[in-house]
Design a protein around this motif. Structure first.
Motif, mmCIF file in Angstrom:
data_model
loop_
_atom_site.group_PDB
_atom_site.id
_atom_site.type_symbol
_atom_site.label_atom_id
_atom_site.label_comp_id
_atom_site.label_asym_id
_atom_site.label_seq_id
_atom_site.Cartn_x
_atom_site.Cartn_y
_atom_site.Cartn_z
ATOM 1 N N SER A 1 35.146 -7.771 -16.018
ATOM 2 C CA SER A 1 35.102 -6.314 -16.061
ATOM 3 C C SER A 1 36.285 -5.685 -16.788
ATOM 4 O O SER A 1 36.337 -4.471 -16.882
ATOM 5 C CB SER A 1 35.095 -5.772 -14.633
ATOM 6 N N GLY A 2 37.210 -6.461 -17.272
ATOM 7 C CA GLY A 2 38.453 -5.884 -17.780
ATOM 8 C C GLY A 2 39.586 -6.030 -16.783
ATOM 9 O O GLY A 2 40.746 -5.988 -17.170
ATOM 10 N N GLY A 3 39.240 -6.186 -15.530
ATOM 11 C CA GLY A 3 40.225 -6.492 -14.501
ATOM 12 C C GLY A 3 41.325 -5.452 -14.397
ATOM 13 O O GLY A 3 41.079 -4.256 -14.526
ATOM 14 N N GLU B 1 28.226 9.745 -4.158
ATOM 15 C CA GLU B 1 28.361 11.025 -3.482
ATOM 16 C C GLU B 1 29.623 11.724 -3.960
ATOM 17 O O GLU B 1 30.545 11.101 -4.452
ATOM 18 C CB GLU B 1 28.433 10.810 -1.968
ATOM 19 N N GLU B 2 29.632 13.037 -3.760
ATOM 20 C CA GLU B 2 30.762 13.849 -4.194
ATOM 21 C C GLU B 2 32.055 13.370 -3.531
ATOM 22 O O GLU B 2 32.132 13.156 -2.326
ATOM 23 C CB GLU B 2 30.527 15.320 -3.788
ATOM 24 N N GLY B 3 33.066 13.167 -4.368
ATOM 25 C CA GLY B 3 34.390 12.848 -3.851
ATOM 26 C C GLY B 3 34.570 11.402 -3.431
ATOM 27 O O GLY B 3 35.678 10.976 -3.194
ATOM 28 N N GLY B 4 33.509 10.638 -3.350
ATOM 29 C CA GLY B 4 33.636 9.270 -2.855
ATOM 30 C C GLY B 4 33.903 8.312 -3.984
ATOM 31 O O GLY B 4 33.424 8.496 -5.098
ATOM 32 N N GLY B 5 34.682 7.320 -3.715
ATOM 33 C CA GLY B 5 34.944 6.301 -4.710
ATOM 34 C C GLY B 5 34.155 5.030 -4.425
ATOM 35 O O GLY B 5 34.288 4.054 -5.132
ATOM 36 N N GLU B 6 33.383 5.069 -3.344
ATOM 37 C CA GLU B 6 32.663 3.848 -2.958
ATOM 38 C C GLU B 6 31.340 3.752 -3.701
ATOM 39 O O GLU B 6 30.737 4.723 -4.052
ATOM 40 C CB GLU B 6 32.406 3.856 -1.444
ATOM 41 N N GLU C 1 30.823 1.318 -13.380
ATOM 42 C CA GLU C 1 32.001 1.030 -12.570
ATOM 43 C C GLU C 1 31.586 0.983 -11.107
ATOM 44 O O GLU C 1 31.574 1.996 -10.428
ATOM 45 C CB GLU C 1 33.076 2.113 -12.778
ATOM 46 N N PRO C 2 31.220 -0.178 -10.612
ATOM 47 C CA PRO C 2 30.768 -0.249 -9.221
ATOM 48 C C PRO C 2 31.861 0.093 -8.214
ATOM 49 O O PRO C 2 31.566 0.661 -7.169
ATOM 50 C CB PRO C 2 30.313 -1.703 -9.054
ATOM 51 N N THR C 3 33.084 -0.270 -8.491
ATOM 52 C CA THR C 3 34.167 -0.026 -7.524
ATOM 53 C C THR C 3 35.339 0.649 -8.211
ATOM 54 O O THR C 3 36.414 0.075 -8.337
ATOM 55 C CB THR C 3 34.632 -1.357 -6.899
ATOM 56 N N PRO C 4 35.173 1.892 -8.678
ATOM 57 C CA PRO C 4 36.277 2.533 -9.382
ATOM 58 C C PRO C 4 37.307 3.106 -8.419
ATOM 59 O O PRO C 4 37.007 3.415 -7.268
ATOM 60 C CB PRO C 4 35.585 3.658 -10.149
ATOM 61 N N HIS C 5 38.523 3.227 -8.900
ATOM 62 C CA HIS C 5 39.556 3.910 -8.130
ATOM 63 C C HIS C 5 40.606 4.422 -9.101
ATOM 64 O O HIS C 5 40.693 3.974 -10.253
ATOM 65 C CB HIS C 5 40.189 2.995 -7.083
ATOM 66 N N ASP C 6 41.365 5.402 -8.633
ATOM 67 C CA ASP C 6 42.458 5.986 -9.409
ATOM 68 C C ASP C 6 41.992 6.469 -10.799
ATOM 69 O O ASP C 6 41.037 7.195 -10.905
ATOM 70 C CB ASP C 6 43.627 4.991 -9.528
ATOM 71 N N ALA C 7 42.666 6.030 -11.831
ATOM 72 C CA ALA C 7 42.375 6.546 -13.171
ATOM 73 C C ALA C 7 40.963 6.189 -13.613
ATOM 74 O O ALA C 7 40.285 6.975 -14.273
ATOM 75 C CB ALA C 7 43.397 5.997 -14.165
ATOM 76 N N VAL C 8 40.526 4.986 -13.240
ATOM 77 C CA VAL C 8 39.185 4.570 -13.631
ATOM 78 C C VAL C 8 38.138 5.415 -12.919
ATOM 79 O O VAL C 8 37.087 5.736 -13.482
ATOM 80 C CB VAL C 8 38.993 3.067 -13.335
ATOM 81 N N LEU C 9 38.431 5.807 -11.685
ATOM 82 C CA LEU C 9 37.490 6.661 -10.945
ATOM 83 C C LEU C 9 37.299 7.987 -11.667
ATOM 84 O O LEU C 9 36.178 8.478 -11.807
ATOM 85 C CB LEU C 9 38.021 6.888 -9.524
#
Lengths: 210, 199
Positions: free
Chosen positions: A111-113, A205-210, B180-188
Motif C-alpha cells: 500500500s505504500g506503507g 461515516e462522517e468524521g470516522g476514520g474507520e 484507503e481502507p484504514t486511513p489516519h492523519d494526513a492520509v485520512l
C-alpha cells in the motif's frame, strides 16, 4: 476427471500412486518456485535472511534466486516501490515466463506503507501487476515470508489447468504482460492499471476514520 | 568545534572588498550564525574559504523555499543591510562547510535567488567543491534552483519528464488516495476527498 480419494488412499497403501496430470504439474510447480533476485528496500534484507541457514527457504524448493527474469517463476516485491522504479518492476514482470506469481512483501509493496503520504511512492504494486499473496509487516519476519510461500504453494496446488476456472497462465486469452506506465509530468501515466486494479468504493461515516 | 563567523566575515571583507557578505545571527541555542553571500561573489567567497581558511570539505548543500519573505526575515534577522529579501519570495541554498585540517565546522553559507520563477538562479560552486555536483542536482530537482555553470544539471531523484519541484511549499502532490481502507492523519484528510460522507 476427479479421483476417488478413498480409492486413491487404498491403492496408495498397496504401493500404487494414483494422481492426475494437473496435480502432478501443480506439485512440480509449487515445489520449485524460483524467485527473481531483486530487492527494493529493507524487506529484501528479511528475504535474504529467509534464504540463509537459519530459516532455510531451500526446504521448500525456493532458494534458487535467479538473476534473470527469464528464469524466474516468482517475483517477491520486497520493499518500497517508488514511482520511478514502478515501470521497471512491471517490465521485469512482463519479461518473466509463464506461469509466474507475485508476492507483495511488506506494507510498502502492499500500500505504500509508512511512505504512503509521499509524492514519490507507489501506493501498492497491485496497481500495475496482479498480486497472488500479500504478506503484511514492516518488514515481515522471515517466518512470515515462509508462510506466504506456503500460502502460494497451496494456491498453486489448487490451480485448475483446464475448464472455466482455469488459472490465468493456462488461459490462452489470459494476459501475460501488463502495460508499463509512462513517466508523466506530474505522476505515472496511467497512475494505475484499471483493468486489474479496481477496488470497491468504500463508504464511511462522517468524521470516522474507520 | 564552533566557528568564529564574525572573524571569518572580517577576513572575507578584507580579501574581497567587492563581495556582498553579511552575517546572519541565529539567537537559538545552537548559536550557529551564518554568512549570507550575494550571488555575484559566491564562488569567489567559497574559493577564499577553501584556499585561505582551509574549509576543505563541503558537507551538504540544501535548499529552502521562502514563498513569504517576511517569514524568512523573522528567522534570518537582517543586520547590516547589504541585501534585502526579494519581495515575491525566493529560494535559498545553504552550504555547510567543514575544515578537516583545522577541525572546525560547520560554517553555514547561504545564497538566495532573485525570485521563485525564471530568475531562480544561483551560481554553481562545482568549480570549487566537486562534491557539490550531485547535491546541486538534487536541489535543482526538488526546489527548482538553476545552478548556472553547472556541468551536468539534470534531475537526479525524479524522472527527467517530471515537471514539478516537490519540496517547494506550493507543490501539490498527485492525489492517488482512492482506496484507503484504514486511513489516519494526513492520509485520512486526502482520502476524505474520495469518499463523501454518508448521509
Amino acid at each position: 476427471m476427479a479421483i476417488d480419494h478413498q480409492l486413491a488412499a487404498e491403492l496408495k497403501s498397496q504401493g500404487v500412486h494414483v494422481t492426475s496430470f494437473e496435480q502432478l504439474i501443480n506439485w512440480g510447480r509449487s515445489s520449485s518456485l524460483w524467485p527473481l533476485q531483486f530487492g527494493l528496500a529493507c524487506c529484501a534484507i528479511e528475504m535474504i535472511a529467509a534464504t540463509m541457514a537459519k530459516y532455510d527457504m531451500a526446504r521448500f524448493g525456493a532458494e534458487v534466486f535467479r538473476p534473470s527474469p527469464r528464469q524466474a517463476d516468482l517475483m517477491i516485491v520486497a520493499g518500497t516501490v517508488t514511482k520511478k522504479m514502478a515501470p521497471q518492476v512491471v517490465r521485469l514482470y512482463n519479461q518473466m515466463a509463464e506461469p509466474k506469481y507475485v508476492i507483495a512483501m511488506g506494507a510498502c509493496a502492499i500500500s505504500g506503507g509508512p511512505f504512503k503520504d509521499g509524492y514519490n511512492v507507489l501506493k501498492g504494486i497491485d496497481r500495475f501487476i496482479p498480486v497472488d499473496v500479500v504478506i503484511p509487516g514492516c518488514p515481515p519476519r522471515p517466518e512470515a515470508l515462509l508462510e506466504g510461500l506456503m500460502t502460494l504453494r497451496d494456491k498453486i496446488a489448487r490451480e485448475k489447468l483446464m475448464g472455466e476456472h482455469r488459472a490465468r497462465h493456462a488461459d490462452p486469452n489470459g494476459a501475460a504482460s501488463f502495460p508499463v506506465p509512462e513517466y508523466g509530468p506530474h505522476d505515472l501515466e496511467p497512475a494505475a492499471n484499471r483493468q486489474i486494479w479496481n477496488p470497491q468504493p468504500l463508504v464511511r461515516e462522517e468524521g470516522g476514520g474507520e | 568545534m564552533s566557528v568564529d563567523v564574525a572573524g571569518i566575515l572580517q577576513s572575507i571583507r578584507a580579501a574581497l572588498p567587492a563581495a556582498i557578505v553579511a552575517m546572519r545571527t541565529n539567537p537559538g541555542p545552537s548559536n550557529q550564525h551564518s554568512l549570507l553571500v550575494g550571488n555575484g561573489a559566491l564562488v569567489e567567497v567559497l574559493r577564499f574559504l577553501r584556499d585561505r581558511l582551509e574549509f576543505d570539505f563541503l558537507s551538504n548543500v540544501s535548499g529552502v523555499d521562502w514563498p513569504d519573505p517576511k517569514k524568512a526575515d523573522t528567522i534570518a534577522v537582517f543586520g547590516e543591510g547589504e541585501e534585502t529579501a526579494p519581495e515575491n519570495g525566493f529560494l535559498e541554498v545553504v552550504y555547510h562547510l567543514y575544515s578537516t585540517s583545522r577541525r572546525i565546522g560547520p560554517l553555514v553559507v547561504r545564497a538566495r535567488t532573485a525570485d521563485r520563477g525564471g530568475n531562480a538562479k544561483v551560481p554553481s560552486v562545482v568549480s570549487v567543491y566537486r562534491s557539490a555536483e550531485f547535491q546541486e542536482r538534487e536541489v535543482f530537482d526538488l526546489f527548482g534552483v538553476v545552478f548556472t555553470d553547472h556541468p551536468d544539471l539534470r534531475r537526479i531523484l525524479m524522472w527527467d519528464e517530471f515537471a514539478d519541484h516537490p519540496m517547494r511549499k506550493d507543490y501539490v502532490a498527485p492525489d492517488d488516495y482512492e482506496y484507503e481502507p484504514t486511513p489516519h492523519d494526513a492520509v485520512l484528510e486526502k482520502a476524505r476527498r474520495h469518499y463523501p460522507a454518508q448521509s
